[in-house]
Design a protein around this motif. Structure first.
Motif, PDB file in Angstrom:
ATOM      1  N   SER A 244       0.684  -0.436  -0.022  1.00  0.00           N
ATOM      2  CA  SER A 244      -0.154  -0.137   0.191  1.00  0.00           C
ATOM      3  C   SER A 244       1.296   1.367   0.652  1.00  0.00           C
ATOM      4  N   CYS A 245       0.461   2.429  -0.896  1.00  0.00           N
ATOM      5  CA  CYS A 245       0.989   3.966  -0.460  1.00  0.00           C
ATOM      6  C   CYS A 245       0.253   4.734   0.630  1.00  0.00           C
ATOM      7  N   ALA A 246       0.164   5.265   1.068  1.00  0.00           N
ATOM      8  CA  ALA A 246       0.058   6.630   1.424  1.00  0.00           C
ATOM      9  C   ALA A 246       0.321   7.409   0.624  1.00  0.00           C
ATOM     10  N   VAL A 247      -0.527   9.093   0.999  1.00  0.00           N
ATOM     11  CA  VAL A 247      -0.149   9.889   0.286  1.00  0.00           C
ATOM     12  C   VAL A 247       1.027  10.657   0.896  1.00  0.00           C
ATOM     13  N   GLU A 248       1.894  11.917   0.412  1.00  0.00           N
ATOM     14  CA  GLU A 248       2.121  12.523   0.864  1.00  0.00           C
ATOM     15  C   GLU A 248       2.266  14.188   0.023  1.00  0.00           C
ATOM     16  N   THR A 253       3.109  23.937   3.910  1.00  0.00           N
ATOM     17  CA  THR A 253       2.596  25.237   2.688  1.00  0.00           C
ATOM     18  C   THR A 253       1.827  25.961   1.821  1.00  0.00           C
ATOM     19  N   ASP A 254       2.335  24.704   1.178  1.00  0.00           N
ATOM     20  CA  ASP A 254       1.538  25.229  -0.275  1.00  0.00           C
ATOM     21  C   ASP A 254      -0.131  25.284  -0.519  1.00  0.00           C
ATOM     22  N   PRO A 255      -0.406  26.112  -1.216  1.00  0.00           N
ATOM     23  CA  PRO A 255      -1.975  26.288  -0.883  1.00  0.00           C
ATOM     24  C   PRO A 255      -2.259  25.031  -1.788  1.00  0.00           C
ATOM     25  N   ARG A 256      -2.300  25.119  -2.595  1.00  0.00           N
ATOM     26  CA  ARG A 256      -2.177  23.703  -3.861  1.00  0.00           C
ATOM     27  C   ARG A 256      -2.851  22.505  -3.174  1.00  0.00           C
ATOM     28  N   ALA A 257      -1.071  22.228  -2.311  1.00  0.00           N
ATOM     29  CA  ALA A 257      -1.027  20.891  -1.050  1.00  0.00           C
ATOM     30  C   ALA A 257      -2.053  20.986  -0.733  1.00  0.00           C
ATOM     31  N   ARG A 258      -2.547  21.736   0.112  1.00  0.00           N
ATOM     32  CA  ARG A 258      -3.508  21.593   1.032  1.00  0.00           C
ATOM     33  C   ARG A 258      -5.047  21.934   0.597  1.00  0.00           C
ATOM     34  N   ALA A 259      -5.520  22.500  -0.825  1.00  0.00           N
ATOM     35  CA  ALA A 259      -6.757  22.389  -1.573  1.00  0.00           C
ATOM     36  C   ALA A 259      -7.065  20.991  -1.719  1.00  0.00           C
ATOM     37  N   ALA A 260      -5.512  20.032  -2.241  1.00  0.00           N
ATOM     38  CA  ALA A 260      -5.678  18.908  -2.782  1.00  0.00           C
ATOM     39  C   ALA A 260      -5.980  17.890  -2.028  1.00  0.00           C
ATOM     40  N   LEU A 261      -5.358  18.076  -0.434  1.00  0.00           N
ATOM     41  CA  LEU A 261      -5.505  17.049   0.623  1.00  0.00           C
ATOM     42  C   LEU A 261      -6.997  17.492   1.377  1.00  0.00           C
ATOM     43  N   ARG A 262      -7.659  18.218   0.290  1.00  0.00           N
ATOM     44  CA  ARG A 262      -9.120  19.089   1.239  1.00  0.00           C
ATOM     45  C   ARG A 262      -9.922  17.808   1.396  1.00  0.00           C
ATOM     46  N   PRO A 317      -1.136  10.825  -7.108  1.00  0.00           N
ATOM     47  CA  PRO A 317      -2.897  11.483  -6.986  1.00  0.00           C
ATOM     48  C   PRO A 317      -2.311  12.923  -7.516  1.00  0.00           C
ATOM     49  N   GLU A 318      -3.267  14.054  -7.575  1.00  0.00           N
ATOM     50  CA  GLU A 318      -2.994  15.306  -9.218  1.00  0.00           C
ATOM     51  C   GLU A 318      -1.608  15.915  -8.184  1.00  0.00           C
ATOM     52  N   PRO A 319      -0.609  17.190  -8.661  1.00  0.00           N
ATOM     53  CA  PRO A 319       0.064  17.018  -7.526  1.00  0.00           C
ATOM     54  C   PRO A 319      -0.521  18.913  -7.300  1.00  0.00           C
ATOM     55  N   PRO A 320       0.185  18.932  -6.030  1.00  0.00           N
ATOM     56  CA  PRO A 320       1.778  18.769  -6.119  1.00  0.00           C
ATOM     57  C   PRO A 320       2.063  17.315  -5.214  1.00  0.00           C
ATOM     58  N   LEU A 321       0.602  16.969  -5.016  1.00  0.00           N
ATOM     59  CA  LEU A 321       0.735  15.393  -4.098  1.00  0.00           C
ATOM     60  C   LEU A 321       1.262  14.368  -4.490  1.00  0.00           C
ATOM     61  N   ARG A 322       1.689  13.225  -3.889  1.00  0.00           N
ATOM     62  CA  ARG A 322       2.478  12.689  -3.978  1.00  0.00           C
ATOM     63  C   ARG A 322       2.328  11.316  -3.856  1.00  0.00           C
ATOM     64  N   GLU A 349      -3.494  -3.583  -0.858  1.00  0.00           N
ATOM     65  CA  GLU A 349      -4.572  -3.174   0.445  1.00  0.00           C
ATOM     66  C   GLU A 349      -5.033  -2.035  -0.066  1.00  0.00           C
ATOM     67  N   THR A 350      -5.534  -1.294  -1.304  1.00  0.00           N
ATOM     68  CA  THR A 350      -5.969  -0.011  -1.575  1.00  0.00           C
ATOM     69  C   THR A 350      -7.831  -0.083  -1.355  1.00  0.00           C
ATOM     70  N   TYR A 351      -8.059  -0.482  -0.448  1.00  0.00           N
ATOM     71  CA  TYR A 351     -10.013  -0.152  -0.084  1.00  0.00           C
ATOM     72  C   TYR A 351     -10.298   1.132  -0.615  1.00  0.00           C
ATOM     73  N   THR A 352      -9.853   2.325  -0.719  1.00  0.00           N
ATOM     74  CA  THR A 352     -10.200   3.468  -0.808  1.00  0.00           C
ATOM     75  C   THR A 352     -10.899   4.271  -2.098  1.00  0.00           C
ATOM     76  N   TRP A 353     -10.899   2.996  -2.456  1.00  0.00           N
ATOM     77  CA  TRP A 353     -11.048   3.399  -4.047  1.00  0.00           C
ATOM     78  C   TRP A 353     -12.725   4.299  -4.744  1.00  0.00           C
ATOM     79  N   SER A 354     -13.989   3.912  -3.511  1.00  0.00           N
ATOM     80  CA  SER A 354     -15.023   4.613  -3.049  1.00  0.00           C
ATOM     81  C   SER A 354     -14.825   5.591  -2.872  1.00  0.00           C
ATOM     82  N   VAL A 355     -13.987   6.201  -2.098  1.00  0.00           N
ATOM     83  CA  VAL A 355     -13.830   8.042  -1.789  1.00  0.00           C
ATOM     84  C   VAL A 355     -12.917   8.549  -2.373  1.00  0.00           C
ATOM     85  N   LEU A 356     -12.063   8.183  -3.819  1.00  0.00           N
ATOM     86  CA  LEU A 356     -10.960   8.503  -4.335  1.00  0.00           C
ATOM     87  C   LEU A 356     -11.575  10.518  -4.679  1.00  0.00           C
TER      88      LEU A 356
END
Length: 388
Positions: A244-248, A253-262, A317-322, A349-356
């Protein structure tokens, strides 16, 4: 899918069925036709491993009715599927609208957890292919960290002794060895491999060990080589790997990263989030606390945030996330890149497809792509794929 390590060890690769919403036996059987068989066909393999998640309702039915067990085994065989591992971490209700911390109930201080896990082991012993060396069952790392008073910890330790005794009795009765792996997870009694070494120092090493989840390892900022070395030095077996992979967020502090995390801060699952501050791992129990509560330091590109959100292995995922796919590759290398295989059960084990934020149009397409990614890494390490 099966692979052969250069040392002769058969290595099993499967995907976990907890991605599918099925709580009873009828639902489990239906998902084999609707999802697992199409994944196998898309991969073009004769045999596909599926790590079954069997909720309490399904396990009760299978454990009590030999005909039901035969039906499931026949369905697996007819669709070119095999099961050598079960995911017994979620007990029930894994696809409710809100799961969050309920996934850790019942914990190992509750007799219901022991009974469920032993029932899972009995079912797996019956489902194992005749030529499988052993089976594995993954479970939660004792419980959520709070509340965890001394009396509950002592009760849980006694339960582990009973678990080992039950597995030994099962092996005596059936000739099949089933091992149980406790899966360190952020926020739990056992978060890290160091804690696993301490908490499971006195368990039966022939039947109990750890289930290593590469996403959890990354979220806790554990370096794969150090973590694997720690477990090896302690003689604590890795019963199973959750690939499995986490999201980083490289720069929180990058507003684009925070928007993508949201967009990932959904309401069903818990998304523990960690960073490094003053040389120490610090974190919060869920992503909204990091984004809205100001409880997690955000100091720039030198201290990325990592979030417990199981991301597809093959796609960024969508940049700037990885993702932490490089970490997963390092874990696979540490387990299987040496002269001896350290672990023989690997479960995507990627159980999160439905909440992407943007779920795929075809789930089978995505799962097959993940398994192809994992297959490429295994063959790149010198393992040979079994063409059957």
């Amino acid at each position: 899918m099966r692979f052969l390590h250069p040392d002769g060890t058969p290595v099993h690769l499967a995907y976990c069925s907890n991605v599918h919403q099925a709580e009873d036996l009828a639902g489990v059987v239906a998902q084999l036709a609707a999802h697992a068989e199409p994944v196998r066909e898309r991969l073009g393999v004769g045999r596909l491993g599926i790590g079954l998640w069997l909720a309490r309702t399904a396990v009760t039915e299978l454990a009590a009715d030999k005909r039901a067990l035969t039906t499931l085994k026949d369905e697996l065989a007819a669709r070119g599927l095999e099961t050598v591992t079960l995911n017994a971490f979620p007990y029930e209700g894994f696809h409710r609208e809100v799961v969050k911390k309920d996934v850790y109930l019942p914990d190992w201080a509750d007799p219901a957890r022991l009974a469920y896990t032993l029932d899972c082991a009995r079912v797996l012993a019956a489902l194992l292919p005749d030529d499988a060396r052993r089976g594995s069952v993954s479970t939660l790392p004792l419980g959520w960290r709070t509340p965890w008073p001394t009396e509950r910890a002592d009760t849980a330790r006694r339960a582990l002794d009973q678990l080992a005794a039950g597995l030994a009795e099962l092996e005596s009765d059936t000739g099949r060895r089933i091992r149980v792996g406790f899966e360190p997870e952020p926020g739990c009694v056992v978060e890290t491999t160091a804690q696993a070494v301490r908490e499971f120092a006195d368990v039966d090493r022939d039947r109990l060990g750890v289930c290593l989840d590469a996403c959890h390892l990354a979220v806790q900022f554990e370096e794969p080589a150090e973590a694997l070395g720690r477990l090896a030095d302690a003689g604590l077996p890795i019963v199973k790997l959750q690939a499995s992979c986490a999201v980083e967020a490289p720069d929180p502090t990058d507003p684009r990263a925070r928007a993508a995390l949201r967009e990932l801060a959904e309401r069903r699952f818990l998304h523990q989030t960690r960073t490094i501050s003053e040389g120490k791992v610090v974190g919060v129990d869920d992503l909204p606390e990091a984004l809205d509560g100001g409880a997690l330091p955000a100091t720039g590109a030198d201290s990325p945030w990592r979030t417990h959100f199981h991301a597809p292995l093959h796609a960024e995922p969508e940049p700037p996330l990885r993702t932490t796919a490089d970490q997963l590759t390092n874990v696979l290398t540490g387990l299987l890149g040496g002269p001896s295989a350290v672990c023989d059960h690997i479960e995507v084990e990627t159980y999160t497809w439905s909440v992407l934020p943007r779920p795929p149009a075809g789930l089978a397409v995505g799962i097959a792509a993940e398994l192809a990614w994992a297959r490429d890494r295994l063959t790149g390490l010198g393992l040979k794929e079994d063409p059957s």
